[in-house]
Design a protein around this motif. Sequence first.
Motif: not given
Length: 207
Positions: A1-14, A43-48, A175-180, A182-184
Amino acid sequence: MFYYAVFTTFTILIAGSNTKLIRSLTHKPKPCCLPKQHSSQMIISTSMVLPDNKLHSSYSTYNFSYDSDRGSIALKGQATSIPDGQKSNWWVIQSMKDGQTYTIDQDSKICHKSIILQKPFYCIPETAVYQYSSMYGYGDKQIIGDTWLIVEDEAIRYFTVSGDDLCIPLNGNSYSQNPTTVNSTTISNFIPKILDPSAFDISEQCI
């Protein structure tokens, strides 16, 4: 689960802001490009919402590096899962030249390779919509930050850069979809050079 979260966070950054608006929409700035080489802390806060419909949240701190000559981005740091407090250490390299993202779990020494689906931006696009400007910092150490709205496919981003010719990244929200998701992201300790060139060296686990 952590890998999936880290990968998704990185691909929609900044820096903190006192949110005092100082520039009107009638005097909007011009889009700018980030420095071609720089290092910073993020510093990145993520909810998905994960594929099993469970909510995942995390708090991460990364050392970030970008080098346009290499065509690469690199992050090294730690992610903490909320609310259980599980910690994991990650090293992520995104290479534009081979179109791959390498996500290395530094605890298990396992590398996950994936195709870059959404390339990060290095310039504020001409299609971005200027939102507002505000002062960042405190006392006599303040700079102007310009916030832009950037819409790309299924992602919406608010991205703030310094309002001078340096175009220093300050913070962002996406804010993105697939998966939903939110990043700060808060960016600090910006330096216009590469502090750790080895961060771009692809680990032997990935070869």
